[in-house]
Design a protein around this motif. Structure first.
Motif, PDB file in Angstrom:
ATOM      1  N   ILE A 158       0.788  -1.229   0.000  1.00 28.37           N
ATOM      2  CA  ILE A 158       0.000   0.000   0.000  1.00 28.37           C
ATOM      3  C   ILE A 158       0.827   1.289   0.000  1.00 28.37           C
ATOM      4  O   ILE A 158       0.298   2.350  -0.298  1.00 28.37           O
ATOM      5  CB  ILE A 158      -1.014   0.031   1.173  1.00 28.37           C
ATOM      6  CG1 ILE A 158      -0.316  -0.107   2.523  1.00 28.37           C
ATOM      7  CG2 ILE A 158      -2.050  -1.061   0.997  1.00 28.37           C
ATOM      8  CD1 ILE A 158      -1.272  -0.047   3.713  1.00 28.37           C
ATOM      9  N   SER A 159       2.123   1.187   0.321  1.00 30.41           N
ATOM     10  CA  SER A 159       2.916   2.424   0.317  1.00 30.41           C
ATOM     11  C   SER A 159       4.400   2.090   0.183  1.00 30.41           C
ATOM     12  O   SER A 159       4.792   0.930   0.259  1.00 30.41           O
ATOM     13  CB  SER A 159       2.658   3.224   1.598  1.00 30.41           C
ATOM     14  OG  SER A 159       3.236   4.512   1.506  1.00 30.41           O
TER      15      SER A 159
ATOM     16  N   ASP B 247      -5.928  -4.708   3.895  1.00 30.31           N
ATOM     17  CA  ASP B 247      -5.335  -3.393   3.615  1.00 30.31           C
ATOM     18  C   ASP B 247      -5.707  -2.389   4.697  1.00 30.31           C
ATOM     19  O   ASP B 247      -4.880  -1.557   5.093  1.00 30.31           O
ATOM     20  CB  ASP B 247      -5.809  -2.877   2.251  1.00 30.31           C
ATOM     21  CG  ASP B 247      -5.083  -3.552   1.095  1.00 30.31           C
ATOM     22  OD1 ASP B 247      -4.245  -4.453   1.355  1.00 30.31           O
ATOM     23  OD2 ASP B 247      -5.348  -3.180  -0.059  1.00 30.31           O
ATOM     24  N   ARG B 248      -6.935  -2.478   5.163  1.00 31.98           N
ATOM     25  CA  ARG B 248      -7.399  -1.527   6.185  1.00 31.98           C
ATOM     26  C   ARG B 248      -6.575  -1.651   7.460  1.00 31.98           C
ATOM     27  O   ARG B 248      -6.152  -0.648   8.047  1.00 31.98           O
ATOM     28  CB  ARG B 248      -8.878  -1.794   6.470  1.00 31.98           C
ATOM     29  CG  ARG B 248      -9.476  -0.921   7.559  1.00 31.98           C
ATOM     30  CD  ARG B 248     -10.903  -1.338   7.837  1.00 31.98           C
ATOM     31  NE  ARG B 248     -11.449  -0.690   9.019  1.00 31.98           N
ATOM     32  CZ  ARG B 248     -12.562  -1.067   9.631  1.00 31.98           C
ATOM     33  NH1 ARG B 248     -13.248  -2.090   9.159  1.00 31.98           N
ATOM     34  NH2 ARG B 248     -13.000  -0.441  10.694  1.00 31.98           N
TER      35      ARG B 248
ATOM     36  N   GLU C 139      -2.924  -0.523   6.901  1.00 32.61           N
ATOM     37  CA  GLU C 139      -2.801   0.932   6.911  1.00 32.61           C
ATOM     38  C   GLU C 139      -2.741   1.461   8.336  1.00 32.61           C
ATOM     39  O   GLU C 139      -1.939   2.347   8.657  1.00 32.61           O
ATOM     40  CB  GLU C 139      -3.980   1.562   6.160  1.00 32.61           C
ATOM     41  CG  GLU C 139      -3.810   3.047   5.923  1.00 32.61           C
ATOM     42  CD  GLU C 139      -4.814   3.599   4.919  1.00 32.61           C
ATOM     43  OE1 GLU C 139      -4.768   4.818   4.698  1.00 32.61           O
ATOM     44  OE2 GLU C 139      -5.618   2.827   4.360  1.00 32.61           O
TER      45      GLU C 139
ATOM     46  N   ASN D 209       0.609   3.162   9.978  1.00 36.11           N
ATOM     47  CA  ASN D 209       0.477   4.521  10.516  1.00 36.11           C
ATOM     48  C   ASN D 209       1.076   4.561  11.920  1.00 36.11           C
ATOM     49  O   ASN D 209       1.736   5.531  12.303  1.00 36.11           O
ATOM     50  CB  ASN D 209      -0.982   4.964  10.548  1.00 36.11           C
ATOM     51  CG  ASN D 209      -1.485   5.402   9.190  1.00 36.11           C
ATOM     52  OD1 ASN D 209      -0.702   5.734   8.298  1.00 36.11           O
ATOM     53  ND2 ASN D 209      -2.794   5.417   9.004  1.00 36.11           N
TER      54      ASN D 209
END
Length: 199
Positions: free
Chosen positions: A22-23, A44-45, A48, A52
């Motif tokens: 995702i990043s 993915d949720r 993330e 973070n």
């Protein structure tokens, strides 16, 4: 007169899936995942949320991904410039896929050990310590508790190591070592995510 419908051909499709980074440097890359019993890639949720939490701590980290499965957490950390990652995975198909994905991404700082995570951690680390550890075992097998105990008992954790634990939200209380400080906690459906720091 219409022709009869042809007989259905045997499908070669499997239930194999993909994970998405995702990043970071590999953002958007999709990697195949084998359909293995008990393998439950982190969504993915949730990823993330976790990254973070780890925003300032992933770069240059020495990562240990226990019960790696899809490798979603370890690959995400490598994408965000972790120094290295060691993936522990017992299933041979899943481990082979992890190795293939490492080659796909042309990573030279990642390795896969096809082994039982608890057996691996029951040995002496030979001065190989980690400062970012992911514990995301198959649910309802009591593996997270044993993993936490072995990491501490056998000194696998570097000073101020961060430990992410993902377990079922309805599991009995997880008794972490007394020198693990709970930094973050979140429940998302059936998943309980916690981030600890070694004091």
């Amino acid at each position: 007169m219409r022709n009869k419908s042809p007989q259905k051909q045997m499908s070669n499709k499997t239930n194999d899936g993909v994970i998405r980074i995702i990043s970071g440097q590999f953002r958007g890359r999709k990697l195949p995942v084998k359909d293995v019993q008990g393998l439950r890639p982190t969504t993915d949720r949730i990823k993330e949320t976790v990254f973070n939490w780890l925003m300032q701590d992933t770069r240059d980290a020495k990562v240990l991904d226990c019960f790696a499965g899809s490798g979603g957490l370890g690959f995400e950390a490598l994408s965000r410039f972790a120094q290295s990652a060691c993936f522990l995975e017992m299933d041979k198909l899943a481990a082979t896929q992890l190795k293939a994905n490492i080659e796909t991404l042309k990573l030279t700082n990642a390795k896969v050990v096809c082994t039982d995570s608890l057996q691996f951690l029951s040995k002496n680390p030979h001065q190989q310590q980690f400062n970012l550890v992911f514990i995301d075992p198959p649910f309802r097998q009591g593996l997270a508790q044993q993993c936490c105990d072995l990491l501490t008992h056998n000194a696998w954790l570097d000073k101020n190591a961060l430990i992410y634990v993902e377990v079922e939200s309805d599991m009995p209380a997880l008794h972490t070592p007394s020198n693990w400080l709970l930094l973050k906690e979140k429940v998302a459906g059936q998943v309980l995510s916690r981030l600890y720091e070694l004091q």
